[in-house]
Design an enzyme around this catalytic site. Sequence first.
Site, PDB file in Angstrom:
ATOM      1  N   GLY A  65     -15.216 -20.350   0.535  1.00  0.00           N
ATOM      2  CA  GLY A  65     -14.756 -19.719   1.769  1.00  0.00           C
ATOM      3  C   GLY A  65     -15.800 -18.786   2.342  1.00  0.00           C
ATOM      4  NE  ARG A 116     -11.124 -25.669   7.263  1.00  0.00           N
ATOM      5  CZ  ARG A 116      -9.934 -25.244   7.613  1.00  0.00           C
ATOM      6  NH1 ARG A 116      -8.865 -25.975   7.349  1.00  0.00           N
ATOM      7  NH2 ARG A 116      -9.776 -24.079   8.223  1.00  0.00           N
ATOM      8  CB  THR A 117     -16.106 -24.484   9.328  1.00  0.00           C
ATOM      9  OG1 THR A 117     -14.719 -24.801   9.436  1.00  0.00           O
ATOM     10  CG2 THR A 117     -16.800 -24.671  10.669  1.00  0.00           C
ATOM     11  CE1 TYR A 172      -2.065  -9.589  -2.481  1.00  0.00           C
ATOM     12  CE2 TYR A 172       0.194  -9.672  -3.250  1.00  0.00           C
ATOM     13  CZ  TYR A 172      -0.719  -9.329  -2.293  1.00  0.00           C
ATOM     14  OH  TYR A 172      -0.322  -8.707  -1.130  1.00  0.00           O
ATOM     15  CG  ASP A 202     -11.549  -4.774   1.200  1.00  0.00           C
ATOM     16  OD1 ASP A 202     -10.512  -4.293   0.717  1.00  0.00           O
ATOM     17  OD2 ASP A 202     -11.676  -5.061   2.402  1.00  0.00           O
ATOM     18  N   GLY A 212     -13.721 -13.431   6.504  1.00  0.00           N
ATOM     19  CA  GLY A 212     -13.904 -11.984   6.375  1.00  0.00           C
ATOM     20  C   GLY A 212     -13.828 -11.486   4.944  1.00  0.00           C
ATOM     21  CE  LYS A 224      -9.432  -5.341   5.348  1.00  0.00           C
ATOM     22  NZ  LYS A 224      -9.694  -5.967   4.054  1.00  0.00           N
ATOM     23  CB  SER A 254      -0.978   0.004   1.179  1.00  0.00           C
ATOM     24  OG  SER A 254      -1.965  -0.978   0.966  1.00  0.00           O
ATOM     25  CG  ASN A 274     -10.924  -0.989   2.765  1.00  0.00           C
ATOM     26  OD1 ASN A 274     -11.749  -0.074   2.694  1.00  0.00           O
ATOM     27  ND2 ASN A 274     -10.278  -1.432   1.716  1.00  0.00           N
TER      28      ASN A 274
HETATM   29  P1  ATR Z   1     -10.893 -14.267   8.238  1.00  0.00           P
HETATM   30  O1  ATR Z   1      -9.956 -13.962   9.346  1.00  0.00           O
HETATM   31  O2  ATR Z   1     -10.839 -13.317   7.111  1.00  0.00           O
HETATM   32  O3  ATR Z   1     -12.282 -14.595   8.642  1.00  0.00           O
HETATM   33  P2  ATR Z   1     -10.077 -16.948   8.073  1.00  0.00           P
HETATM   34  O4  ATR Z   1     -10.711 -17.221   9.368  1.00  0.00           O
HETATM   35  O5  ATR Z   1      -8.609 -17.216   7.934  1.00  0.00           O
HETATM   36  O6  ATR Z   1     -10.284 -15.507   7.553  1.00  0.00           O
HETATM   37  O7  ATR Z   1     -10.883 -17.774   6.984  1.00  0.00           O
HETATM   38  C1  ATR Z   1     -10.583 -17.742   5.650  1.00  0.00           C
HETATM   39  C2  ATR Z   1     -11.363 -18.797   4.897  1.00  0.00           C
HETATM   40  O8  ATR Z   1     -10.442 -19.759   4.404  1.00  0.00           O
HETATM   41  C3  ATR Z   1     -12.374 -19.580   5.722  1.00  0.00           C
HETATM   42  O9  ATR Z   1     -13.480 -19.821   4.907  1.00  0.00           O
HETATM   43  C4  ATR Z   1     -11.625 -20.865   6.037  1.00  0.00           C
HETATM   44  O10 ATR Z   1     -12.448 -21.985   6.260  1.00  0.00           O
HETATM   45  P3  ATR Z   1     -12.967 -22.361   7.744  1.00  0.00           P
HETATM   46  O11 ATR Z   1     -14.102 -21.445   8.033  1.00  0.00           O
HETATM   47  O12 ATR Z   1     -13.401 -23.768   7.628  1.00  0.00           O
HETATM   48  O13 ATR Z   1     -11.804 -22.155   8.670  1.00  0.00           O
HETATM   49  C5  ATR Z   1     -10.876 -21.044   4.755  1.00  0.00           C
HETATM   50  N1  ATR Z   1      -9.721 -21.930   4.917  1.00  0.00           N
HETATM   51  C6  ATR Z   1      -8.546 -21.624   5.469  1.00  0.00           C
HETATM   52  N2  ATR Z   1      -7.710 -22.681   5.415  1.00  0.00           N
HETATM   53  C7  ATR Z   1      -8.384 -23.682   4.793  1.00  0.00           C
HETATM   54  C8  ATR Z   1      -8.067 -25.017   4.401  1.00  0.00           C
HETATM   55  N3  ATR Z   1      -6.877 -25.538   4.644  1.00  0.00           N
HETATM   56  N4  ATR Z   1      -9.024 -25.737   3.753  1.00  0.00           N
HETATM   57  C9  ATR Z   1     -10.233 -25.213   3.494  1.00  0.00           C
HETATM   58  N5  ATR Z   1     -10.594 -23.940   3.833  1.00  0.00           N
HETATM   59  C10 ATR Z   1      -9.681 -23.201   4.470  1.00  0.00           C
END
Ligand code: ATR
Length: 280
Positions: free
Chosen positions: A132, A157-158, A223, A108, A135, A72, A23, A93
Amino acid sequence: MNEIDGKTKLLGLMGYPVEHTYSPQMHNYISKIYNRNYAYSALSVKPENLCDAIRGIVALNYAGVNVTAPHKEQVMQYLDFISEDARRYGSVNTVRVENGKLYGYNTDADGFYLSLLRGGIEIIGKDVLILGAGGAARPICVKFSLIGAKSVTVINRTQSRADELAEFVKNSCGKTILTSRAHSRYDVVINTTSVGMEPNVKECPLDDFSFVDSNTAAADMIYNPSETVFLKKMKEHGAYATVNGLGMLIYQGIVAYEIFTGEKIDHNIFDDIKREVFGL
Ligand code: ATR
């Protein structure tokens, strides 16, 4: 950046960590090209110091700051005004200081959408699959729902986080997003996870590419590397366009600069930033 003097207006990026940010180079480059007397630096702010830091920019007469992880959402409680978009997205942001008051924005989603358009990818009227539910996914789920995506589906995943995101979007803008793969195909697939990012460059957030054809497009918020395994596979399966996260990074910065200065920037500066700041 011009020479710093007694009239230089201050800008910066608050985050933790911030050492790897681009930035400062982007904003100082725009100031140089537009011959504006601003100086932008990286501000390493620990979470426990966020309140002091954000109030401090008023005391120090800053023009504004960008805000990145992990601040954020937390920063919102300290602001005097929050734009409708930022309120809808639930995160800020960009903070502008005006007459001693703090105004919060979020560039964003606009930055990401501009980068998609630049890459030839439209969202309006399309079935969009978002990988995903963190955030990074939130602003684009709200924006794409509002601008008229045909459908927005989030898979994660979750599962509970995807469901929480759907509830957030419903409360935020009244739109319904899906949280499981109900369609047989999608027009645009977007990775918002960190899966495939340096150093784990062999990982891929999607395992089923069977629906991909020459009417499908893909975007990744990552990126580094410039082409993730996800984008590579989408291309191999026939996707007509792929866009990485660099465009979002550049456009969110351009739009933030416009907010800081109140001045319209020619968006063709995108290519100059890409070349001069990123060497691409
Ligand atoms: P933030 O802080 O922006 O909320 P984060 O908690 O790191 O970001 O989450 C980023 C995304 O990447 C989430 O959707 C996370 O899935 P989970 O909610 O299941 O944690 C996903 N993510 C990160 N690592 C992953 C992995 N190894 N496989 C699948 N999804 C993953």
